[in-house]
Design a protein around this motif. Structure first.
Motif: not given
Length: 461
Positions: A55-64, A126-135
């Motif tokens: 359960n926590i793994a699923t939440l963490l995955s979506f949290a990223t 790397l997901r953070i860098l995706q966010g910077v780019s999308a922004g």
């Protein structure tokens, strides 16, 4: 007369090039962004967060998925500043390369079993860098489209970069569906099959780079630069004079983003495969078909925005969306493909109608000198408030209540917030976008002040 005709043909050809470049570029950007969300729904919990428990793994995955949204404002601030100072086109190329490189690197990451805690940390970075780019990407794409367009066709022109979102989702879902169909859903897919869609981003970067480099700079910015009228610190001017517009524009986006991230954020895909035990490939194909409907309704919304106005189109779309948030899960919970298709396709109609008019309306709200900053930051804040943690919130509500009714109620509240924001803004269809009309652009955008732009100006048509 011949010269005039040639000029008209040349202008039309240029507008087609701009439309093609913006739709190709945003499709590539959002393919990269959404392929991550699909991976989060299907494999990241197992590969990067498994030691935390199911359960926590699923939440963490979506949290990223959501954490990257917190860095969209950084991308919006940076791209907004430089987009208002050095130009729209340069920022489009930079954000495209940043997004593509981040996505490709995710495709070669070691898993938790191979690298321990370093694996989820690198994934998050790397997901953070995706966010910077999308922004930063969205504002440049929509301004290139809208500022190149005749006044009477801005709604349709602005819908083209918006079409990149459902196309990116369609492409991401389609490619992942092909991989789950071709590769065994067990060991082989977890070992290497999921990586292929991320590595394909290398090809897309090359295509997008050359397409975007072929487009001329926005005529509005070209005029600003020629006269030396760039604002030195546009963000300070934006928040000092137009902070209320940033808030209202952001709230307009909340309802669309929260509801849209039920699919683009991977929640429904994860729910259908894990909770309802539906086949992953079939679920991804349903998301692909829904993306096609989202594409069509977004295009229709762009046409409607020019015919009946941005505000009216939004209100129709949000009304339909509000009516669909409960039937969505009624259909999905039938547990068969027919119900899944019906729920997702019907939901996509409202999503398109509340996304198609956004580019034109955002561009017409803000003055030319701070426009890139205004549209980018409003979009980024709206994405945080609406979509950032929508899949995580939905998963938490589902685990806490055991029912999807709570999820639907949450989506309804988000939709009602956006309806309220839409009612606070004026439709500014046809207002001149050039730097000579800054005074007019800076007043009358909300229903609370004097209406300085009540009569649409067709001078740029």
């Amino acid at each position: 007369m011949t010269h005039t005709g040639t000029g008209a043909v040349s202008a039309a050809a240029n507008q087609r090039r701009v439309a093609f470049a913006t739709i190709i570029g945003t499709t590539i950007e959002w393919y990269d962004f959404f392929i991550y969300a699909t991976g989060a729904a299907l494999v990241f919990a197992e590969l990067f967060f498994k030691p935390a428990g199911a359960n926590i793994a699923t939440l963490l995955s979506f949290a990223t998925v959501g954490i990257s949204f917190l860095f969209r404002p950084l991308g919006a601030f940076l791209a907004g500043h430089f987009g208002d100072v050095i130009g729209r086109r340069a920022m489009l190329v930079i954000t495209l390369i940043l997004m593509g490189a981040s996505t490709t690197l995710i495709g070669v990451l070691p898993t938790f079993s191979q690298a321990g805690m370093a694996a989820p940390v690198l994934l998050l970075l790397l997901r953070i860098l995706q966010g910077v780019s999308a922004g930063g990407e969205w504002g440049g794409a929509v301004l290139m489209a809208v500022e190149h367009a005749p006044a009477k066709r801005r709604g349709l022109a602005g819908a083209f970069p918006q079409l990149g979102v459902p196309l990116g989702m369609l492409l991401a879902s389609g490619v992942m569906a092909i991989m789950t169909g071709l590769v065994s859903p067990g060991k082989a897919f977890l070992e290497w099959g999921w990586r292929v869609p991320f590595l394909l981003s290398v090809v897309l970067i090359v295509v997008g780079y050359f397409v975007r480099r072929s487009v001329e700079e926005s005529p509005v910015f070209a005029e600003i630069a020629e006269r030396g009228r760039q604002t030195k610190v546009p963000i300070l001017v934006l928040f000092r004079k137009h902070w209320h517009l940033v808030i209202l524009a952001a709230l307009v986006f909340v309802g669309n983003n929260a509801v849209g991230y039920m699919t683009t954020g991977g929640f429904i895909q994860g729910y259908a495969t894990s909770k309802l035990k539906m086949d992953a490939t079939a679920v991804l194909l349903a998301a692909t078909v829904a993306s096609a409907m989202w594409f069509v309704s977004t295009l229709v919304a762009g046409i409607l925005a020019d015919k009946i106005g941005r505000k009216a189109t939004y209100l129709i779309g949000f009304a339909f969306q509000a009516l669909m948030v409960f039937p969505l899960f009624w259909f999905v919970n039938l547990g068969n493909l027919g119900g899944l298709y019906a729920g997702l396709v019907l939901l996509s109609i409202g999503l398109g109608l509340t996304y198609g008019p956004q580019a034109a309306w955002y561009a017409e709200i803000f003055p030319a000198s701070v426009r890139f900053s205004g549209v980018s930051i409003s979009y980024a804040i709206g994405a945080i408030l609406g979509g950032a943690f929508a899949p995580t919130i939905a998963q938490a509500l589902l685990q806490a209540t055991g029912s999807t009714a709570a999820v639907s109620a949450y989506l309804l509240v988000a939709t009602l917030v956006s309806i309220g924001a839409v009612l606070c803004l004026r439709d500014r269809r046809g207002i001149p976008l050039g730097p000579d009309h800054e005074a007019e652009q800076a007043t009358g955008a909300t229903v609370f002040g004097p209406n300085r732009s009540a009569e649409p100006v067709a001078a740029e048509a």
